[in-house]
Design an enzyme around this catalytic site. Sequence first.
Site, short mmCIF file in Angstrom:
data_model
loop_
_atom_site.label_atom_id
_atom_site.label_comp_id
_atom_site.label_asym_id
_atom_site.label_seq_id
_atom_site.Cartn_x
_atom_site.Cartn_y
_atom_site.Cartn_z
N ASN A 104 -131.05 -7.24 71.79
CA ASN A 104 -132.20 -7.89 71.70
C ASN A 104 -132.05 -9.44 71.41
O ASN A 104 -131.13 -9.82 70.70
CB ASN A 104 -133.27 -7.34 70.74
CG ASN A 104 -133.74 -6.01 70.89
OD1 ASN A 104 -133.52 -5.42 72.13
ND2 ASN A 104 -133.78 -4.99 69.90
N HIS A 121 -126.73 -10.39 73.80
CA HIS A 121 -127.43 -11.09 74.63
C HIS A 121 -128.12 -12.44 74.53
O HIS A 121 -128.62 -12.82 75.32
CB HIS A 121 -128.40 -10.17 75.42
CG HIS A 121 -128.07 -8.81 75.96
ND1 HIS A 121 -128.60 -7.70 76.24
CD2 HIS A 121 -126.52 -8.35 76.38
CE1 HIS A 121 -128.00 -6.77 76.76
NE2 HIS A 121 -126.42 -7.15 76.82
N CYS A 183 -128.25 -35.84 79.02
CA CYS A 183 -127.62 -36.35 80.41
C CYS A 183 -128.52 -36.17 81.66
O CYS A 183 -128.11 -36.56 82.55
CB CYS A 183 -126.49 -35.48 80.59
SG CYS A 183 -126.87 -33.60 80.70
N GLY A 220 -132.71 2.93 69.71
CA GLY A 220 -133.74 2.34 70.52
C GLY A 220 -133.07 1.68 71.66
O GLY A 220 -133.65 0.48 72.29
N SER A 222 -131.43 2.64 75.67
CA SER A 222 -131.39 3.69 76.82
C SER A 222 -129.81 3.84 77.13
O SER A 222 -129.61 4.57 78.12
CB SER A 222 -132.33 3.57 77.94
OG SER A 222 -132.26 2.23 78.59
N ASN A 246 -133.52 7.54 69.79
CA ASN A 246 -134.33 6.84 70.93
C ASN A 246 -135.29 7.87 71.31
O ASN A 246 -135.21 9.23 71.54
CB ASN A 246 -133.19 6.66 72.04
CG ASN A 246 -133.62 5.80 73.26
OD1 ASN A 246 -134.11 4.78 72.82
ND2 ASN A 246 -133.67 6.03 74.33
N ARG A 247 -136.24 7.26 72.12
CA ARG A 247 -137.39 8.12 73.00
C ARG A 247 -137.07 8.18 74.32
O ARG A 247 -136.79 7.01 75.20
CB ARG A 247 -138.58 7.41 72.87
CG ARG A 247 -139.31 7.28 71.57
CD ARG A 247 -140.77 7.12 71.39
NE ARG A 247 -141.41 6.89 70.17
CZ ARG A 247 -141.80 8.04 69.43
NH1 ARG A 247 -141.75 9.19 70.04
NH2 ARG A 247 -142.53 8.05 68.43
N GLY A 248 -136.46 9.29 74.68
CA GLY A 248 -135.93 9.33 75.95
C GLY A 248 -134.48 9.59 76.06
O GLY A 248 -133.90 9.43 75.02
#
Length: 282
Positions: A104, A121, A183, A220, A222, A246-248
């Site tokens: 995140n 990231h 610059c 959280g 995938s 995780n959901r899924g």
Amino acid sequence: MIAPYEAAGAEEIAEILATQPAAVLTGAGISTDSGIPDYRSPGAPKRNPMTWQQFLESEAAQRRYWSGAAKGWRRMGRFEPNAGHLALAALEAGGYVVGVATQNVDSLHRRAGSKHVIELHGHLRTVHCLPHGHVETADSLLARIRADNPWLADERVTEGPDGDAAIAEELVDTFVLPRCLECGGAMAPDVVMFGNFVSAENNRAATQLMNRADALLVVGTSLVVNTGVKMVHRARRQGKPVMLVNRGATPVDALAQFRVDGSTSAVLERVAELLGVATPAA
């Protein structure tokens, strides 16, 4: 009071963390309870994020990116850490978590009090110029953008999960691009856009985090991004237990000791409670 079904699996996680402090890998799913949308969970709206290559190719793409960021990034700063972020910070303070590697860019782990955070990231706190890497705070850049594009104050937008937003094309065409104060070069975000790569420094830090831990807790995400999958495979090669919340389903479910399909906040809050670490109110 947490309903029992919402925190299913917390006991198993707490039992492992009690003797095997974990590295934690998080994704967008931990921030949805803060109000930040994701784009991979079941029912999430389809979106077509800009790639790094598209950003570099044209000023038109950069106008589209920065006009959306001018709206979306400002709103991201209003989101607050939720019970899941706070629980991880408390678990780290209690010695049950050695650090967090997050996919995140929202800075919510840092704001929750986590000390050892690897932002795989990137983040939305600063930006840099492409020619020379001159750094400017995001707040400063966004203030300049709004001053040069006053119509942004009135434009209604559709918010995205990474601090972006959709702006009407006819308005994007009039957008005045920000330039480096030192610059005059084009500005870029300090985030890893699609098509770009996690820095070697962050890859090393994630490897070191996994080497120091006795287990891996994945929360959280995938796990369709290779950086996270690498951490799972490294944990497995080292013979360390892998726990998924995780959901899924994820592509690496078969590699985990167990997985929990449920609310990340509820599960982590219950884990902290079972291990007796204090969690501030979310």
